[in-house]
Design a protein around this motif. Sequence first.
Motif, short mmCIF file in Angstrom:
data_model
loop_
_atom_site.label_atom_id
_atom_site.label_comp_id
_atom_site.label_asym_id
_atom_site.label_seq_id
_atom_site.Cartn_x
_atom_site.Cartn_y
_atom_site.Cartn_z
N VAL A 32 0.74 -1.21 0.20
CA VAL A 32 0.15 -0.04 -0.01
C VAL A 32 0.91 1.34 -0.05
CG1 VAL A 32 -0.10 -0.15 2.72
CG2 VAL A 32 -1.81 1.20 1.25
N THR A 33 0.36 2.30 -0.93
CA THR A 33 1.18 3.39 -0.79
C THR A 33 0.06 4.61 -0.49
OG1 THR A 33 2.69 2.89 -2.69
CG2 THR A 33 2.14 5.16 -2.54
N VAL A 34 0.35 5.71 0.48
CA VAL A 34 -0.42 6.61 0.84
C VAL A 34 0.05 7.83 0.29
CG1 VAL A 34 -1.18 7.88 2.85
CG2 VAL A 34 -1.00 5.55 3.08
N VAL A 35 -0.84 8.51 -0.53
CA VAL A 35 -0.41 9.85 -1.05
C VAL A 35 -1.03 11.00 -0.51
CG1 VAL A 35 0.39 8.88 -3.33
CG2 VAL A 35 -1.99 9.42 -3.17
N GLU A 36 -0.48 11.94 -0.22
CA GLU A 36 -1.02 13.07 0.67
C GLU A 36 -0.66 14.53 0.08
OE1 GLU A 36 -2.45 15.96 2.72
OE2 GLU A 36 -2.95 14.06 3.15
N LYS A 37 -1.53 15.44 -0.15
CA LYS A 37 -1.37 16.67 -1.10
C LYS A 37 -0.57 17.54 -0.12
CE LYS A 37 -5.66 18.95 0.29
NZ LYS A 37 -6.92 19.24 -0.37
N ARG A 38 -0.71 17.51 1.07
CA ARG A 38 0.09 18.45 1.79
C ARG A 38 1.46 18.29 2.09
NH1 ARG A 38 -5.12 17.79 4.49
NH2 ARG A 38 -6.37 19.74 4.74
N ALA A 39 2.29 18.88 2.94
CA ALA A 39 3.76 18.90 3.09
C ALA A 39 3.97 17.83 4.35
CB ALA A 39 4.37 20.05 3.24
N THR A 40 2.69 17.76 5.10
CA THR A 40 3.03 16.95 6.42
C THR A 40 1.62 16.56 6.59
OG1 THR A 40 3.81 16.86 8.79
CG2 THR A 40 2.79 18.90 7.93
#
Length: 397
Positions: A32-40
């Motif tokens: 699984v890969t988690v992608v997040e738009k924020r820097a943290t």
Amino acid sequence: MTDANIGKMIVAGAGPVGLTLALMLRRAGIDVTVVEKRATVNLQSKASTFHASTIDLLETCDVLDSMLAKGTRVDSVQYRAPDGVVLAQLDFDLLKDRVRNPFRMHYEQGELTTLMRDLFVKEGGDLRFNAGVSGVEQDDAGVTVTTEDGQTLRAGALFGCDGAQSFVREAVRIGYVEKPYPGMVLRLYAQTDMREIFPGLGGIAYLHLRDETCSLLEMPDCWRIVVRVPAGVSETEAMTDEWVVDRLRNLLPIEKLMPSVSGRDVYSARSRRAFAASAGRVYLAGDALHLTNTKGGMNLNAGLHDAFAYSLAAVESFACGDTAPLDRAAWERERVARCILLPRTSENAGTGSERVKRIASITTSPEGAREFLAKQAMLDMLGGVSPELVGTGAVHV
């Protein structure tokens, strides 16, 4: 036919729902890969209530001890008059034959997000920041996700846990119905121990005087005073001392409390439900699927239920090489949101004296009190997911 991509999954959004789902997938052996738009991760705490149904699920992740160390355990809910009279008290111990942890916990959403992030990364999870989803394409064999930093990822399923303004939901053209609640909500953070004013006060209490009401929540570092702001009152006005004192003077000795108020904020609330929880190999959870008012603290809990339901179904899908278990779980999570979550939170938003009288009458019957608490603890919103199933790869919907 076995799906070659089903052993790889992508979670969009590193909030508490997305990270909980990702951690459970990781522990089940799914890539699984988690992608997040924020820097943290986002540490803003919009929610702080965890119900017994959710606490039992989180215990299976081995995080309950950490949560209790920083949270506040609440053993009863009270309805009170401003003069201190207890109109009704319901003890969560009535649920001890139905849950392992018969209590409610007040614990900051941001703390859970941090806890799940640290566990996911420690256990080798792939977490990518500054990588919001910018494109979603599907075919019979899987999902292709493009991120804002130029990455292209391929997987058997994509989970949209990317919040109320979900790009994933929009990308697969799942519409929603929305209803704003009138007015706004004001939260005050008071350093005064409210038990000095109301001896014997429970960790969650609702003060009522005719149709005036406010909520008192014990947090680890303060007491939160939560009150509705009527329609027509601006955010600027609601933040003033003058308006606060006028709004609460019939319920609390607010003039004496004001010097201990260390902070305050105002937010709006609305009801929203996506028309579906899935489209092809894309599945919605948390705020991307449902939004509710904050009375009763149910929306985050429902999102965590979504996460556990999908994690269990994903294990089944991985085992059988087919998305059918995930499709069934998505159908059930949409049904729970539509038929139970949104109607109950709308009911909880009621503040009239007649509702308090009805709740008070329930306490005369232990069975009635038990069923009321079971609904407030969201036991009927699990949708077939139970703590006993976590880790077994079995979900029944």
